[in-house]
Design an enzyme around this catalytic site. Structure first.
Site, PDB file in Angstrom:
ATOM      1  CG  MET A 275      -1.830   1.141   1.359  1.00 11.03           C
ATOM      2  SD  MET A 275      -2.981   1.260  -0.050  1.00 11.03           S
ATOM      3  CE  MET A 275      -3.223   3.017  -0.102  1.00 11.03           C
ATOM      4  CD  GLU A 276      -1.520   3.496  -3.296  1.00  8.33           C
ATOM      5  OE1 GLU A 276      -1.384   2.273  -3.083  1.00  8.33           O
ATOM      6  OE2 GLU A 276      -2.504   3.964  -3.899  1.00  8.33           O
ATOM      7  CG  ASN A 277      -0.341   3.678   3.576  1.00  7.95           C
ATOM      8  OD1 ASN A 277      -1.530   3.674   3.333  1.00  7.95           O
ATOM      9  ND2 ASN A 277       0.324   2.586   3.924  1.00  7.95           N
ATOM     10  CD  GLU A 310       2.267  -0.471  -3.569  1.00 10.90           C
ATOM     11  OE1 GLU A 310       1.569   0.546  -3.410  1.00 10.90           O
ATOM     12  OE2 GLU A 310       1.825  -1.535  -4.059  1.00 10.90           O
ATOM     13  CG  HIS A 313       0.511   4.072  -6.268  1.00 11.57           C
ATOM     14  ND1 HIS A 313      -0.424   4.394  -7.211  1.00 11.57           N
ATOM     15  CD2 HIS A 313       0.313   2.759  -5.973  1.00 11.57           C
ATOM     16  CE1 HIS A 313      -1.159   3.311  -7.484  1.00 11.57           C
ATOM     17  NE2 HIS A 313      -0.726   2.315  -6.745  1.00 11.57           N
TER      18      HIS A 313
HETATM   19  N1  0A1 Z   1      -3.323   0.580  -3.755  1.00 12.20           N
HETATM   20  C1  0A1 Z   1      -2.663  -0.663  -3.506  1.00 12.20           C
HETATM   21  C2  0A1 Z   1      -3.559  -1.832  -3.415  1.00 12.20           C
HETATM   22  C3  0A1 Z   1      -4.356  -2.013  -2.185  1.00 12.20           C
HETATM   23  C4  0A1 Z   1      -5.714  -1.884  -2.233  1.00 12.20           C
HETATM   24  C5  0A1 Z   1      -6.497  -2.140  -1.138  1.00 12.20           C
HETATM   25  C6  0A1 Z   1      -5.889  -2.536   0.016  1.00 12.20           C
HETATM   26  O1  0A1 Z   1      -6.655  -2.820   1.086  1.00 12.20           O
HETATM   27  C7  0A1 Z   1      -6.588  -3.956   1.742  1.00 12.20           C
HETATM   28  C8  0A1 Z   1      -4.525  -2.676   0.093  1.00 12.20           C
HETATM   29  C9  0A1 Z   1      -3.764  -2.385  -1.024  1.00 12.20           C
HETATM   30  C10 0A1 Z   1      -1.748  -0.949  -4.679  1.00 12.20           C
HETATM   31  O2  0A1 Z   1      -2.141  -0.743  -5.818  1.00 12.20           O
HETATM   32  O3  0A1 Z   1      -0.667  -1.421  -4.459  1.00 12.20           O
HETATM   33 ZN    ZN Z   2      -1.351   0.381  -7.050  1.00 12.90          ZN
END
Ligand code: 0A1
Ligand code: ZN
Length: 889
Positions: A275-277, A310, A313
């Site tokens: 996850m790209e936080n 990530e 992003h």
């Molecule tokens: N945005 C992340 C993917 C992701 C989506 C939902 C999540 O919730 C459990 C966790 C990660 C990516 O594209 O890497």
């Molecule tokens: Zn992504």
């Protein structure tokens, strides 16, 4: 959990928020079961909101699975029921002030009880958070939507000894010990406004490795990767990948990093990959930790690509985010395209393209052909978590790639630059994105936009004719757009088709259209439902090499003979299509064998294919990694997709074994030579070239093992025993797990004993047994669900055992007695109770059930119906199972 039938959310109903929250101050005291969150929100009416009347719009904040301790507006405490209303999913203030005000909320959450892994939870003792898509509403009441952007400061507090590391987004600003010395705190401040789905926190007793990166403009960034104590050495590859990603994004897209620190944390319990936080990426530890003895080359490669994804992003997703969740492909498709380009540049671009196309066909084409088909930009959803799909990600990336093909490199880059410049700080839409390319290139992209709206994989039906007298060739291309759920009819799309016409000498004939002259970049742009392209100065009948580099995500039908395929395999100038010819030939053979088995006819053999393959791998100009791709035959799922209806996975499995054996036998001597030649020399290196040699050697081993002679079994056992790295060890273990007998039993026991203390490597042991083609596979899998190292609460374990069984073991999952389906239904229902996201992911293994032969189809339907009728279905599972059963059949 659902009470009433959940209602879909629709794109056409989008409205800007009535209120904005521009500043968020969080003060979070971490505790295993009672974490206290104090949120100070600066709220103001949104001037862009067009209300319906003169009365102020109620303030409706999303929230669930929390205890609400207090609500204060500016300085006044609000009373429940009077000043605000509380439901299971929201806090509503009916008459909020119509000027800026501060809302202070105190909520209590229970990390240890959180098995959905959304919001704040603990993973092996480490506090962490996951807010995408809608997890922030499990931390405090909020406008949980991506078009509400706020500046955050976060103060975290915890036990000093048990939780020495405290992290959040942005830059660290302060830390200290509290009176008495038992607790400490850290303050983080993120200067970049962000939607709440990018919020993150971590607290735990973690070790870390550190490095630095100097950006193009001279900013010094501290990089750190946090892992469990003792795993430091295993994080080095991820750090290397991170630094290469940062440099690549500057070089290729002119994008620099924008904070003083960049932190990555590896956790063991995670619903997705990573996850790209903002400034604090959280990863599934499977995608961070790697050493030669514990990780395969595939994992090294995945780490490199996900770390890059990530990181990328930060610009595509974070600096420019999505207006609403329907725009998910805006960040995901684009970021996958960027990570694919990165991997292509860091590795071998052709092999990378082959890998990406294989993946696209295996996951996205399968999705697009069944009841779960949806457009790259969906128009409605019940549960957004169900839309983190291959269509949004992988097909989304293909659309960006087509845009680059259609516009050419310079105009594509100009469009990207304009996008970054125009929309930095925005929550944007697919329209905003496309407008940048239209503006930068002067092209009308309205037809191209259909790719975002129309679901289903188009088929191109191509015929080529040649006229000797006029020295012309006519290529007729028809696009067939299949009906998909909710979309019976479709408009013709703009499809870029890169092609070559290969002359008898193996050379490409110059592409000159009678009407418009030379074909720019070798790319035809199909815009009509059917079109004939007339080429001049074509002296003899050429062999068409179509869709070079896989220039569009489509299926191709073209009347090539076996001889034509052999010809292209031997020397197509486009290396992607040379592989493609080989793959098409193998697929043709496999389908013929499988059909023959179904009809009880004497089976086809495929000797010509095996010989042509032998000639290809003898070509000294081809790299080992590329040859390994040639030797990797289509999977059973590929054949099922090709057959499309009345699929009998048992026949496909037999056909697959048969062709493997034929190739192994026909090319035995060559494969043995390759096996010897590619034997490891010197120290292990994870780079693409070295990995390519291991891949080739292991591909040869697979085919030799398929011969099944005693010396082949001896070779396999030796390969396992002598393996000096996890790539070889795991490859041999997977092959051994298909065999019944003492070698296999011994190897599995040995692997278990060696790796039982390593929670990541042991997943390979679960996986090898899950994909075994032995008839006992299901019994083994059922037994393993009670193994002490297995846990339904850990997504990696579920994916290793249950996911692999349902998705990678078609013959045993689709047992004719339906026991595989019943097993999966049981697991889905068990998961539904505490982790709906994973439950619904597992359920999607049924996505091709309608293509099965009637006996299995009935049994699959029975299992799906049982799920549909179960009480307390989550929105996630409800949505998927309803779609699966919708439509007659
Ligand atoms: N945005 C992340 C993917 C992701 C989506 C939902 C999540 O919730 C459990 C966790 C990660 C990516 O594209 O890497
Ligand atoms: Zn992504």
């Amino acid at each position: 959990m659902k009470t009433d039938t959940p209602r879909p959310i629709r794109l056409k109903d989008y409205q800007p928020p009535a209120y904005l929250i521009d500043k968020v101050d969080l003060d979070i005291a971490l505790d295993p079961s009672r974490t206290r969150v104090k949120a100070r929100l600066r709220v103001k009416p949104n001037p862009a909101f067009a209300g319906s009347g003169s009365a102020p719009e109620p303030l409706r904040l999303d929230g669930e699975h929390m205890e609400l301790a207090s609500v204060t507006l500016d300085k006044a405490a609000l009373a429940a029921g009077q000043d605000y209303k509380l439901t299971d999913t929201a806090l509503v203030i009916p008459l909020p002030p119509q000027k800026a005000f501060t809302l202070t909320l105190v909520t209590i959450v229970d990390p240890d009880a959180n098995k959905a892994l959304q919001g704040i939870y603990r993973s092996r003792g480490v506090y962490c958070s996951q807010c995408e898509a809608q997890g922030f509403r499990r931390i405090t009441y909020f406008l949980d939507r991506p078009d509400v952007l706020s500046r955050y400061t976060v103060r975290l507090e915890a036990d000093r000894e048990q939780v020495p590391v405290l992290l959040s987004n942005g830059n660290p600003t302060e830390r200290g010990t509290l009176a008495g010395g038992k607790r400490h705190y850290a303050v983080w401040s993120d200067p970049h406004p962000k939607p709440c789905y990018l919020f993150a926190l971590v607290g735990g007793d973690l070790s870390s490795i550190a490095s630095t990166f100097r950006t193009a403009s001279g900013r010094e960034v501290d990089l750190r990767i946090y892992i469990e104590h003792g795993k430091e050495a295993r994080a080095a590859w991820a750090m290397d990948a991170l630094k290469r990603s940062m440099a690549w994004d500057e070089r290729r897209f002119g994008r620099e990093y924008d904070l003083d620190v960049f932190n990555i944390v590896a956790v063991s319990d995670f619903n997705m990959g990573a996850m790209e936080n903002k400034g604090l990426n959280i990863f599934n530890d499977r995608l961070i930790l790697a050493s030669p003895d514990t990780a395969t080359d595939a994992i090294f490669e995945a780490i490199e690509s996900v770390v890059a994804h990530e990181y990328f992003h930060n610009w595509t997703g974070n600096r420019i985010t999505c207006r609403d969740w329907f725009q998910l492909c805006l960040k995901e498709g684009l970021t996958v395209f960027r990570d694919q380009e990165f991997s292509a540049d860091e590795r071998d671009p052709i092999v990378q393209r082959i890998t990406d196309v294989r993946q696209l066909r295996a996951t996205q084409f399968a999705e697009d052909a069944g009841p779960l088909a949806h457009p790259v930009r969906p128009e409605s959803y019940i549960e957004i978590n169900n839309f983190y799909t291959a269509t949004v990600y992988e097909k989304g990336a293909e659309l960006v790639r087509m845009l680059a093909t259609i516009l050419g490199e310079a105009q594509f880059r100009a469009g990207m630059d304009l996008y970054f410049e125009r929309h930095d700080g925005d929550a944007a839409t697919v329209e905003d994105f496309l407008t940048c390319f239209a503006d930068a290139s002067g092209r009308d992209l309205s037809q191209f936009k259909l790719w975002y709206r129309q679901a289903g994989t188009p088929s191109l039906v191509c015929t080529l004719s040649h006229d000797k007298a006029t020295r012309t060739a006519e290529l007729t291309i028809e696009q067939i757009l299949p009906a998909t759920p909710g979309q019976p009819g479709k408009k013709p799309m703009l499809i870029p088709i890169r092609l070559g016409l290969v002359g008898g000498n193996g050379q490409d004939i110059p592409l000159i259209l009678e009407k418009s002259g030379p074909v720019a970049d070798g790319v035809l742009q199909l815009t009509k439902r059917a079109e004939t392209f007339r080429f001049v100065e074509v002296p003899s009948r050429p062999v068409p090499s179509l869709l070079r580099g896989f220039s569009a995500p489509v299926n191709l039908t073209v009347d090539l003979t076996d001889r034509d395929l052999e010809f292209l395999m031997a020397g197509d100038a486009d290396l992607f299509n040379r592989w493609q010819a080989s793959n098409a030939f193998a697929t043709r053979m496999l389908c013929q064998i499988a059909r023959g088995l179904a009809e009880g006819k004497r089976p086809v053999r495929g000797l010509a294919y095996a010989k042509a393959l032998g000639a290809s791998i003898a070509d000294p100009a081809l790299s080992p990694a590329y040859k390994a791709e040639l030797l990797r035959l289509p999977t059973q799922a590929d054949i099922a997709r090709e057959l499309a209806r009345d699929v009998d996975p048992g026949h496909i499995h037999r056909a697959h074994r048969q062709l493997l054996k034929l190739v192994g036998t026909t090319l035995g001597a060559e494969l043995e030579a390759l096996y010897a030649e590619m034997a490891p020399r010197g120290a292990f290196s994870p780079d693409a070239r070295s990995a390519g040699k291991r891949a080739l050697r292991n591909a040869a081993l697979t085919l030799l093992t398929a011969r099944g002679e005693p010396r082949d079994m001896t070779r396999l056992a030796r390969h396992f025993h002598d393996a000096g790295n996890m790539t070889d060890e795991a490859h041999a273990l997977f092959l051994l797990a298909h065999e019944a007998g003492p070698d296999s039993t011994k190897a599995l026991a040995r692997f278990h004993d060696k790796w039982k203390g390593d929670h990541l490597v042991i997943d390979t042991w679960f996986a090898a047994q899950a994909v075994s083609s032995l008839p006992s596979a299901l019994d083994t899998v059922v037994a393993l669900t009670t193994h002490p190292l297995f846990s339904l609460a850990t997504p990696n374990k579920v994916r290793a055992l249950i996911g692999n069984f349902a998705l990678q073991n078609p013959a045993q999952f689709n047992r004719p007695d339906g026991a595989g389906y019943q097993f999966l239904a049981d697991q889905v229902l068990a998961l539904n109770a505490f982790n709906p996201q994973i439950a619904s992911r597992m359920l999607s293994a049924f996505r091709s059930w309608r293509a099965l032969e009637s006996g299995r189809r009935k049994l699959a339907k029975k299992a799906l119906t049982r799920i549909a009728k179960a009480p307390d279905l989550s929105r996630d599972v409800y949505e998927i199972v309803s779609k699966m059963l919708d439509q007659p059949g």
